[in-house]
Design an enzyme around this catalytic site. Structure first.
Site, PDB file in Angstrom:
ATOM      1  CE  LYS A  22      44.392  -8.216  49.196  1.00 37.07           C
ATOM      2  NZ  LYS A  22      43.001  -8.243  48.447  1.00 37.07           N
ATOM      3  CG  ASN A  23      39.701 -10.107  49.455  1.00 41.06           C
ATOM      4  OD1 ASN A  23      40.785  -9.366  49.389  1.00 41.06           O
ATOM      5  ND2 ASN A  23      39.544 -10.801  48.394  1.00 41.06           N
ATOM      6  NE  ARG A  93      37.967  -2.319  43.436  1.00 41.52           N
ATOM      7  CZ  ARG A  93      37.420  -1.618  42.478  1.00 41.52           C
ATOM      8  NH1 ARG A  93      37.870  -0.346  42.120  1.00 41.52           N
ATOM      9  NH2 ARG A  93      36.110  -1.869  42.304  1.00 41.52           N
ATOM     10  CB  CYS A 117      44.850  -5.374  41.701  1.00 43.55           C
ATOM     11  SG  CYS A 117      46.117  -6.082  42.858  1.00 43.55           S
ATOM     12  NE  ARG A 122      38.968  -4.100  40.946  1.00 39.57           N
ATOM     13  CZ  ARG A 122      39.871  -4.762  41.677  1.00 39.57           C
ATOM     14  NH1 ARG A 122      41.065  -4.709  41.790  1.00 39.57           N
ATOM     15  NH2 ARG A 122      39.299  -5.451  42.728  1.00 39.57           N
ATOM     16  N   PRO A 123      34.390  -0.784  38.300  1.00 37.70           N
ATOM     17  CG  PRO A 123      32.375  -1.491  36.842  1.00 37.70           C
ATOM     18  CD  PRO A 123      33.817  -1.896  36.975  1.00 37.70           C
ATOM     19  CB  ILE A 124      32.310   1.355  42.973  1.00 40.21           C
ATOM     20  CG1 ILE A 124      32.309   3.065  42.733  1.00 40.21           C
ATOM     21  CG2 ILE A 124      33.555   0.809  43.336  1.00 40.21           C
ATOM     22  CD1 ILE A 124      32.721   3.474  43.932  1.00 40.21           C
ATOM     23  CG  ASP A 125      27.933  -0.022  38.225  1.00 39.96           C
ATOM     24  OD1 ASP A 125      29.060  -0.345  38.038  1.00 39.96           O
ATOM     25  OD2 ASP A 125      26.770  -0.596  37.827  1.00 39.96           O
ATOM     26  CD  GLN A 126      25.003  -3.188  39.838  1.00 36.36           C
ATOM     27  OE1 GLN A 126      24.114  -3.495  40.596  1.00 36.36           O
ATOM     28  NE2 GLN A 126      25.198  -2.356  38.730  1.00 36.36           N
ATOM     29  CG  ASP A 307      41.125 -12.743  43.921  1.00 35.52           C
ATOM     30  OD1 ASP A 307      41.137 -12.334  42.580  1.00 35.52           O
ATOM     31  OD2 ASP A 307      40.725 -12.265  44.691  1.00 35.52           O
ATOM     32  CB  ILE A 329      35.440 -12.379  37.693  1.00 36.20           C
ATOM     33  CG1 ILE A 329      34.949 -13.739  38.085  1.00 36.20           C
ATOM     34  CG2 ILE A 329      35.055 -11.343  38.621  1.00 36.20           C
ATOM     35  CD1 ILE A 329      33.573 -13.886  38.239  1.00 36.20           C
ATOM     36  NE  ARG A 399      47.159  -4.201  47.408  1.00 37.28           N
ATOM     37  CZ  ARG A 399      46.221  -4.519  46.317  1.00 37.28           C
ATOM     38  NH1 ARG A 399      46.767  -4.530  45.181  1.00 37.28           N
ATOM     39  NH2 ARG A 399      45.056  -4.807  46.846  1.00 37.28           N
TER      40      ARG A 399
HETATM   41  C1  UD1 Z   1      36.589  -8.718  45.092  1.00 38.27           C
HETATM   42  C2  UD1 Z   1      38.027  -9.063  45.665  1.00 38.27           C
HETATM   43  C3  UD1 Z   1      38.938  -9.380  44.527  1.00 38.27           C
HETATM   44  C4  UD1 Z   1      38.177 -10.566  43.667  1.00 38.27           C
HETATM   45  C5  UD1 Z   1      36.663 -10.142  43.297  1.00 38.27           C
HETATM   46  C6  UD1 Z   1      36.288 -11.107  42.672  1.00 38.27           C
HETATM   47  C7  UD1 Z   1      38.321  -7.788  47.503  1.00 38.27           C
HETATM   48  C8  UD1 Z   1      38.837  -6.462  48.386  1.00 38.27           C
HETATM   49  N1  UD1 Z   1      38.570  -7.952  46.467  1.00 38.27           N
HETATM   50  O1  UD1 Z   1      36.884  -7.474  44.501  1.00 38.27           O
HETATM   51  O2  UD1 Z   1      40.092  -9.928  44.862  1.00 38.27           O
HETATM   52  O3  UD1 Z   1      39.126 -10.719  42.391  1.00 38.27           O
HETATM   53  O4  UD1 Z   1      36.198  -9.694  44.546  1.00 38.27           O
HETATM   54  O5  UD1 Z   1      35.954 -12.314  43.397  1.00 38.27           O
HETATM   55  O6  UD1 Z   1      37.491  -8.440  48.191  1.00 38.27           O
HETATM   56  N2  UD1 Z   1      31.196  -4.862  38.951  1.00 38.27           N
HETATM   57  C9  UD1 Z   1      30.375  -3.915  38.433  1.00 38.27           C
HETATM   58  N3  UD1 Z   1      29.950  -2.918  39.278  1.00 38.27           N
HETATM   59  C10 UD1 Z   1      30.249  -2.875  40.792  1.00 38.27           C
HETATM   60  C11 UD1 Z   1      31.099  -4.011  41.285  1.00 38.27           C
HETATM   61  C12 UD1 Z   1      31.446  -4.826  40.409  1.00 38.27           C
HETATM   62  O7  UD1 Z   1      30.082  -4.024  37.304  1.00 38.27           O
HETATM   63  O8  UD1 Z   1      29.637  -1.884  41.359  1.00 38.27           O
HETATM   64  C13 UD1 Z   1      31.536  -6.077  38.327  1.00 38.27           C
HETATM   65  C14 UD1 Z   1      33.190  -6.058  38.133  1.00 38.27           C
HETATM   66  O9  UD1 Z   1      33.492  -5.053  37.265  1.00 38.27           O
HETATM   67  C15 UD1 Z   1      33.605  -7.482  37.932  1.00 38.27           C
HETATM   68  C16 UD1 Z   1      32.559  -8.097  38.960  1.00 38.27           C
HETATM   69  O10 UD1 Z   1      31.479  -7.257  39.068  1.00 38.27           O
HETATM   70  O11 UD1 Z   1      33.491  -7.839  36.554  1.00 38.27           O
HETATM   71  C17 UD1 Z   1      32.991  -8.750  40.097  1.00 38.27           C
HETATM   72  O12 UD1 Z   1      33.488  -7.566  40.983  1.00 38.27           O
HETATM   73  P1  UD1 Z   1      33.391  -7.701  42.730  1.00 38.27           P
HETATM   74  O13 UD1 Z   1      33.165  -8.719  43.098  1.00 38.27           O
HETATM   75  O14 UD1 Z   1      32.686  -6.142  42.791  1.00 38.27           O
HETATM   76  O15 UD1 Z   1      34.884  -7.582  42.681  1.00 38.27           O
HETATM   77  P2  UD1 Z   1      35.563  -6.358  44.130  1.00 38.27           P
HETATM   78  O16 UD1 Z   1      34.662  -6.856  45.214  1.00 38.27           O
HETATM   79  O17 UD1 Z   1      36.133  -5.229  43.366  1.00 38.27           O
END
Ligand code: UD1
Length: 428
Positions: A22-23, A93, A117, A122-126, A307, A329, A399
């Site tokens: 999926k991912n 997501r 989910c 679930r920030p996207i700042d990075q 996961d 995580i 999903r």
């Molecule tokens: C992906 C997976 C999800 C899995 C996760 C961790 C997909 C679609 N989803 O989610 O199933 O649980 O990896 O293996 O591939 N974070 C920040 N800032 C950011 C991005 C992330 O602080 O900009 C933090 C998150 O809050 C979290 C950690 O980094 O604590 C890991 O998140 P991330 O690896 O980005 O997860 P996703 O890519 O959303």
């Protein structure tokens, strides 16, 4: 509204075939936008998130032709808009990957803040930090739920991520493959799906090196050509069936997997008492005797995947002693334990730590899938429990698990999907 009805207690036996990851799929489909020619993608899982991604591609103007149930031809040459329809983006997501892909293709992207989910902030700042480093302008404040990113010209740069993020690593990879110059991503995620996306991009002529390590180097290229690509098998779908085998004292051959991707899961199941045999593209999981208590800490790859945490929790809830899970995580990934308590699970939760006091058996009950993997945990529990369990909110499960009922039924589960007409559900 639909639900699964499971009569627990059957020992699962036989062979189950795993679908595409999926991912990986949810990043590879948007990545096709970067190609100047059509691509053929195979081993696409039959899950609702993949269908939403294809719908988004079609809404953007791509031409899609289904070749068979898991293969599509995608022609992105006719795409002319950089805006993903709000209602589609909100459905999952991973719609955030269209930000990186559209930015890489047009130097402009407009995508709604992602849905998906809910297990904590679930920030996207990075992701945005990465785009900014490449020269894009991103919003300081999100307005009307939309994120706009734009750049006159993306230029390679060095990016150090503050946290290891799968999404940010892949998104920056997508934006950088056609940027001018060299991009270095440090503290990159190393998950198998990050490597798969890099392999797909390279198969189209990109120059990405180091995926699977914590430093990825991308030399920008001007054009990407069409490619035929088969998505890797899904690590978490495979791990979930492995957990089903352990929970039911079963014996399963799980086919179409990459055993290396399952090592962290296998190691914990062996500690719990399972016997695991590896073949080239299959693993056999046999369970006889009690589940041994043990401790699990979730970590970025190659650690134990978050996961798989809820599914593993069900096994430890049936363990022969006290087990501890530390979730490293996500902030809020133990909400499903309240649902499991209805089935007799004994656990206490304090922040990122859950302590399970093993019980000899679980009892069937009505429960809800609170998110995708929480729903998978309900299924593992239902299969192991005495009596009948009904699982609601199964749209979350669908999903990420293809043909779940059919696959489980074929290996001996007593399970059916009950479709309740909306009018009846409203008055229930
Ligand atoms: C992906 C997976 C999800 C899995 C996760 C961790 C997909 C679609 N989803 O989610 O199933 O649980 O990896 O293996 O591939 N974070 C920040 N800032 C950011 C991005 C992330 O602080 O900009 C933090 C998150 O809050 C979290 C950690 O980094 O604590 C890991 O998140 P991330 O690896 O980005 O997860 P996703 O890519 O959303």
């Amino acid at each position: 509204m639909s639900k699964y009805r499971v009569q627990g207690g059957n020992r699962l036996e036989g062979t189950v075939r795993i679908g595409g990851a999926k991912n990986a799929c949810l990043a590879i489909l948007p990545a096709v936008l970067l190609s100047d020619e059509p691509c053929r993608i195979s081993n696409i899982p039959n899950i609702s998130d993949a269908l939403v991604s294809l719908d988004i591609l079609e809404a953007l103007g791509a031409r899609i032709r289904r070749i068979d149930k898991s293969t599509v031809d995608i022609d992105p040459t006719s795409v002319s808009t950089h805006e993903v329809p709000h209602d589609l983006a909100r459905q999952m997501r991973a719609s955030y990957y269209f930000l990186g892909a559209l930015l890489g293709r047009f130097g402009e992207a407009r995508v709604a803040l992602p849905g998906g989910c809910n297990f904590g902030v679930r920030p996207i700042d990075q992701h945005l930090k990465g785009f900014t480093a490449l020269g894009a302008t991103v919003p300081a404040v999100v307005t009307n739920g939309m994120i706009d990113a734009s750049a006159d010209c993306l230029i390679g740069n060095s990016i150090y991520f503050d946290v290891v993020s799968v999404g940010a690593t892949i998104n920056v990879l997508l934006a950088a493959v056609k940027a001018r110059g060299i991009t270095i991503i440090e503290n990159a995620a190393k998950e198998p799906h990050v490597v798969d996306v890099a392999n797909f991009l390279n198969s189209m002529g990109a120059d990405v090196r180091g995926a699977g390590t914590d430093v990825i180097k991308i030399c920008g290229v001007q054009h990407l050509h069409g490619a035929e690509y088969s998505i890797i098998p899904d690590q978490i779908e495979a791990g979930t069936y492995m957990a089903c085998a352990v929970a039911t004292g079963g014996d399963l051959w799980i086919e179409n997997v990459i055993p290396k991707h399952l090592e962290s899961i296998s190691a914990k199941l062996i500690e719990m008492g399972a016997e695991i045999t590896e073949a080239d593209d299959a693993v056999r999981v046999r369970m006889n005797g009690p589940i041994h208590a043990c401790n699990i800490k979730t970590m970025p790859h190659p650690g134990f995947p978050t996961d798989m945490q809820p599914q593993a929790a069900v096994l430890l809830a049936l363990g022969d002693g006290t087990s501890i899970i530390t979730e490293n995580i996500w902030d809020n990934r133990f909400r499903y334990i309240d649902e499991l308590r209805r089935m007799g699970v004994q656990a206490t939760v304090d922040g990122k730590i859950a302590v399970f006091q093993g019980v000899p058996y679980l009892s069937g009950a009505p429960v809800r899938a609170l998110d995708l993997r929480a729903g998978a945990a309900m299924m593992v529990a239902a299969l192991a429990a005495r009596g009948q369990t009904e699982i609601e909110d199964i749209h979350f499960i669908e999903r990420g698990y293809e043909n779940f009922v059919e696959k489980l039924h074929a290996i001996g589960a007593d399970i059916c999907r009950i479709d309740i007409p909306d009018a009846v559900a409203r008055h229930a």
